[in-house]
Write an enzyme that holds these catalytic residues in place. Structure first.
Site, PDB file in Angstrom:
ATOM      1  N   GLY A  85     -35.459 -24.965  10.959  1.00 10.81           N
ATOM      2  CA  GLY A  85     -35.841 -26.107  11.768  1.00 10.81           C
ATOM      3  C   GLY A  85     -37.082 -25.791  12.587  1.00 10.81           C
ATOM      4  O   GLY A  85     -37.704 -24.740  12.441  1.00 10.81           O
ATOM      5  N   ALA A  86     -37.449 -26.706  13.478  1.00 10.26           N
ATOM      6  CA  ALA A  86     -38.620 -26.509  14.334  1.00 10.26           C
ATOM      7  C   ALA A  86     -38.476 -27.347  15.589  1.00 10.26           C
ATOM      8  O   ALA A  86     -37.763 -28.354  15.609  1.00 10.26           O
ATOM      9  CB  ALA A  86     -39.903 -26.875  13.594  1.00 10.26           C
ATOM     10  N   ASP A  87     -39.163 -26.911  16.632  1.00 13.96           N
ATOM     11  CA  ASP A  87     -39.203 -27.672  17.879  1.00 13.96           C
ATOM     12  C   ASP A  87     -40.364 -28.660  17.882  1.00 13.96           C
ATOM     13  O   ASP A  87     -40.253 -29.749  18.428  1.00 13.96           O
ATOM     14  CB  ASP A  87     -39.315 -26.719  19.063  1.00 13.96           C
ATOM     15  CG  ASP A  87     -38.142 -25.755  19.121  1.00 13.96           C
ATOM     16  OD1 ASP A  87     -36.997 -26.222  19.203  1.00 13.96           O
ATOM     17  OD2 ASP A  87     -38.367 -24.536  19.056  1.00 13.96           O
ATOM     18  N   GLU A 107     -36.332 -15.204  12.826  1.00 14.29           N
ATOM     19  CA  GLU A 107     -36.862 -16.334  12.064  1.00 14.29           C
ATOM     20  C   GLU A 107     -38.261 -16.039  11.535  1.00 14.29           C
ATOM     21  O   GLU A 107     -38.582 -16.349  10.389  1.00 14.29           O
ATOM     22  CB  GLU A 107     -36.886 -17.582  12.943  1.00 14.29           C
ATOM     23  CG  GLU A 107     -35.496 -18.134  13.248  1.00 14.29           C
ATOM     24  CD  GLU A 107     -35.517 -19.243  14.278  1.00 14.29           C
ATOM     25  OE1 GLU A 107     -34.532 -19.991  14.368  1.00 14.29           O
ATOM     26  OE2 GLU A 107     -36.517 -19.376  15.010  1.00 14.29           O
TER      27      GLU A 107
END
Length: 237
Positions: A85-87, A107
């Site tokens: 995922g990512a922010d 990660e």
């Protein structure tokens, strides 16, 4: 209209669809990545053969409950596909800010060892430009001398806070490090900022994942209100 959880689930299912039999997979952390791990686990139950390299203790625990065979980065230095995922994801460049969940070191190690690095997000994570000045970038530091490291970060423009858990204790990463959540109000270039942080003694890793993602799977609201999937590929340099 699709809820945020439904969008995350749609992105996760699309990411799981990228997995092919026999792959070595990087298994990411965070809510959307964990949903992808769950979707991969369902395919494993149906006969898919893969080996997973988890990026956090929580991911490893989930994968074990799903009977996904696990290994380590030392055993498989070449990873076929990592899903995480990512922010924030910057449109066009696909540069990413990650690690606000705390697993940025593992990660990034897995991403760097992967032939393909697929980011899975809902539409709320897409931005025109990364925002080191508005939202914090996690910077993982060694506990020894962490105040000195924080002063060095402040010297390049950081406003920092030491990450804490809900009970007030200092947050400690799986690798035994601390995280300083840093905003950089005067930052004009994420690439220059990356170089500056990389050069600081005491910094283990940071949440700028620049020029690493090969594709981004985005779930957004379609015209009917149902989730719609778009796969973005990195633009040629």
């Amino acid at each position: 209209m699709a809820t945020m959880d439904e969008l995350k689930q749609a992105a996760a299912e699309a990411a799981a669809g990228l997995v092919e039999d026999g792959m070595v997979l990087g298994l990411g952390s965070g809510s959307t990545a964990m949903a992808a791990v769950t979707a991969i686990g369902r395919r494993v139950a149906q006969g898919l053969r893969v080996i997973g390299i988890p990026t956090s203790n929580n991911t490893a625990a989930l994968a074990r409950t799903l009977a996904i065979p696990l290994s380590t980065l030392d055993e498989h230095q070449g990873i076929d596909l990592a899903i995480d995922g990512a922010d924030e994801v910057e449109r066009g460049t696909l540069d990413v800010i990650k690690g606000r969940g705390g697993a940025l070191l593992e990660e990034k190690l897995v991403a760097a060892a992967s032939r393909r690095f697929a980011i899975v997000v809902d539409q709320s994570k897409m931005v025109d430009r990364l925002s080191p000045g508005r939202e914090p970038i996690p910077v993982e530091v060694v506990p020894f001398g962490r105040k000195n490291t924080a002063h060095r970060l402040a010297a390049i423009g950081a406003k920092w806070t030491l990450r804490q858990k809900a009970g007030g204790q200092t947050f400690v990463t799986d690798g035994g490090h601390y995280i300083l959540d840093c905003s950089f109000p005067r930052c004009e270039s994420a690439r220059k900022l990356q170089e500056q942080i990389d050069g600081l003694v005491g910094v283990v890793e940071h949440g700028l994942f620049l020029a690493m993602a090969t594709e981004v799977i985005v779930a957004s609201q379609g015209p009917s209100g149902a989730p719609e999937i778009q796969i973005l590929k990195k633009m040629p340099a």
